[in-house]
Design an enzyme around this catalytic site. Structure first.
Site, PDB file in Angstrom:
ATOM      1  CB  CYS A  81      -0.906  -0.087   1.356  1.00  0.00           C
ATOM      2  SG  CYS A  81      -2.397   1.229   1.010  1.00  0.00           S
ATOM      3  CG  HIS A 184      -3.962  -3.561   2.478  1.00  0.00           C
ATOM      4  ND1 HIS A 184      -3.314  -3.151   3.382  1.00  0.00           N
ATOM      5  CD2 HIS A 184      -4.868  -2.629   1.999  1.00  0.00           C
ATOM      6  CE1 HIS A 184      -3.357  -1.888   3.509  1.00  0.00           C
ATOM      7  NE2 HIS A 184      -4.242  -1.420   2.460  1.00  0.00           N
ATOM      8  CD  GLU A 186      -2.263  -6.476   5.060  1.00  0.00           C
ATOM      9  OE1 GLU A 186      -1.771  -6.793   3.904  1.00  0.00           O
ATOM     10  OE2 GLU A 186      -2.405  -5.376   5.521  1.00  0.00           O
TER      11      GLU A 186
END
Lengths: 203, 261
Positions: A81, A184, A186
């Protein structure tokens, strides 16, 4: 050689650390210069503004360390990001600020042509223009979707995938040992974990 | 392309997963059992709400969220009893991406603004519990206990001005009924705000998802766990994909059961 997740005071590091633990990617979260200098791989997360992120990096005296690791030692570096955006030469968020300058490109606010499209964009998108030679995006196809949260976008060299929003927005970059994702990983189901695994497996 | 989202709402009370029928709670299982059996990849997002009736506290919620976020790799919205910036920080450190705020936004009219200025508006999901009375929808606070003299439409405008990023919209009457979302409510709210709406309360059949999206919601929530025990869940998104609703990009390689109740 340890993998270090750079903790420079921005971003949801807990989620990232959870995902790395889940795929058994050994790492330490640190802002200690010595630890960072000795890292074998580096992950730079990020949330907040471009200007603030650069300010934190300068105040922790990390700029030269990051340049040395990325450009001279050429260890694998993954920016996530905002952590990817600061690879750029400059960014306009929070006032025009010089970035780390790893990539020839700039970060500017998104400007959707359609007023129904909002800023910040947050949501799931699938990718287009994937560079199938990319090491980071190995195994990823246009049917995988990823979770994005951002208002600013990178435009410049070494883009390895895009997604459609404000035109074709940069979703990932890759140049030698430098890797970056706008989404993202994750928070992007097993597709995101696959990207993190790819980074884990890069020698 | 903007995708409609399928959302799972998990209600937690005293460390147990519960389901809600008209706001009355029944225990389902504990969190670790859920983590063993639930595949979060089937959803686009989860909403975790602490509905503990006595001694609700942020530390408890934050512990449960930490437990869930270690196995859940999709965006997490969490709330239930959030009253301050400090609460938001605590939850953020336990792994949430967005905070859900309901009653405290009513009692402290500065809260939403403060949170959105600190964390960004994409962090703030304002939850509304709506009740229909004398031809109008009014808001209710404190787990639906206190009806307020303010209409849902007025409140949504205020929330938007204060910096909310999203509206989690639940009809008390439909909650847990399995009869579908309150379509009139969704229409009304979607016509009066540009904020994305998560329709919640009432899911019972896949066509309800479609109805919610057509009425103007950008996301639809499945709440009661019983709805997706067995084959139910796997078909939900396929249904959204098969019909003329703007599809999400997720591929759902499952057959759609005829009926899930």
């Amino acid at each position: 050689m340890k993998t270090v997740v750079l903790n420079y005071g921005s971003g949801n590091i807990k989620s990232l650390s959870n995902a790395l633990n889940y795929i058994e990617f050994d790492h330490v979260v640190s802002n200690d210069i010595q630890t960072i200098k000795e890292s074998g791989k580096l992950i730079i997360p990020g949330a907040g503004s471009f200007a603030n992120a650069i300010k934190s990096i300068l105040s922790l005296s990390l700029r030269d360390v990051l340049l040395d690791l990325s450009i001279h030692k050429q260890i694998p570096v993954l920016g996530i990001c905002l952590g990817m955006q600061i690879f750029a030469k400059s960014g306009s968020e929070g006032g025009w600020t010089d970035g780390l300058g790893f990539l020839n490109g700039d970060v500017t606010v998104m400007n959707p042509p359609n007023f129904n499209l909002k800023i910040p964009y947050y949501g799931w998108s699938s990718l287009t223009n994937i560079n199938y030679n990319s090491r980071l995006m190995r195994g990823i196809s246009e049917t995988d979707s990823f979770y994005f949260v951002h208002s600013y976008k990178y435009e410049g060299e070494s883009v390895s995938a895009r997604y459609l929003y404000d035109g074709n927005v940069t979703a990932s970059v890759e140049k030698d040992n430098l890797f970056g994702v706008q989404f993202h990983p994750e928070k992007s189901r097993h597709s995101g974990l696959q990207v993190l695994k790819n980074f884990r497996d890069i020698q | 392309m903007i995708n409609n989202r399928l959302i799972l709402t998990l209600l937690i009370s005293d460390g147990l997963l519960v389901n809600s029928k008209g706001f009355i709670l029944n225990p389902v299982c504990n969190i670790s059992t859920m983590l063993t059996y639930l595949n979060f990849d089937l959803f686009d997002e989860i909403v975790i709400l602490d509905v503990t009736r006595v001694n609700r506290n942020i530390d408890g919620l934050s512990r449960w969220i930490s437990q869930i976020s270690s196995k859940c790799f999709i965006p997490i919205c969490g709330g239930g009893g959030v009253t301050s910036i400090h609460d938001c920080e605590t939850l953020s450190n336990s792994g949430i991406d967005k905070v859900v705020i309901n009653s405290a936004a009513f009692t402290n009219r500065k809260l939403i603004k403060e949170v959105s200025q600190t964390f960004g508006s994409q962090f703030v999901v304002s939850s509304i519990d709506a009740v229909f009375k004398d031809g109008k929808y009014y808001i209710c606070t404190n787990d639906g206990k206190f009806p307020r003299e303010i209409t849902v439409v007025e409140w949504v405008k205020e929330l938007e001005d204060m910096g909310s990023g999203e509206i989690y919209l639940r009809s008390i009457k439909q909650d847990g009924s399995a009869l579908g979302y309150d379509i009139n409510l969704i229409k009304l709210v979607s016509e009066s705000t540009s904020l994305p709406i998560i329709a919640a309360g009432g899911f019972g059949h896949f066509r309800h998802l479609e109805n919610g999206i057509i009425a103007g919601a950008q996301a639809v929530s499945i709440g009661n766990l019983f709805h997706f025990m067995g084959e139910g869940l796997s078909g939900a998104k396929q249904y959204l994909l098969n019909d003329n609703v703007k599809p999400t990009t997720t591929i759902w390689p499952f057959a759609m059961p005829e009926k899930i109740l």
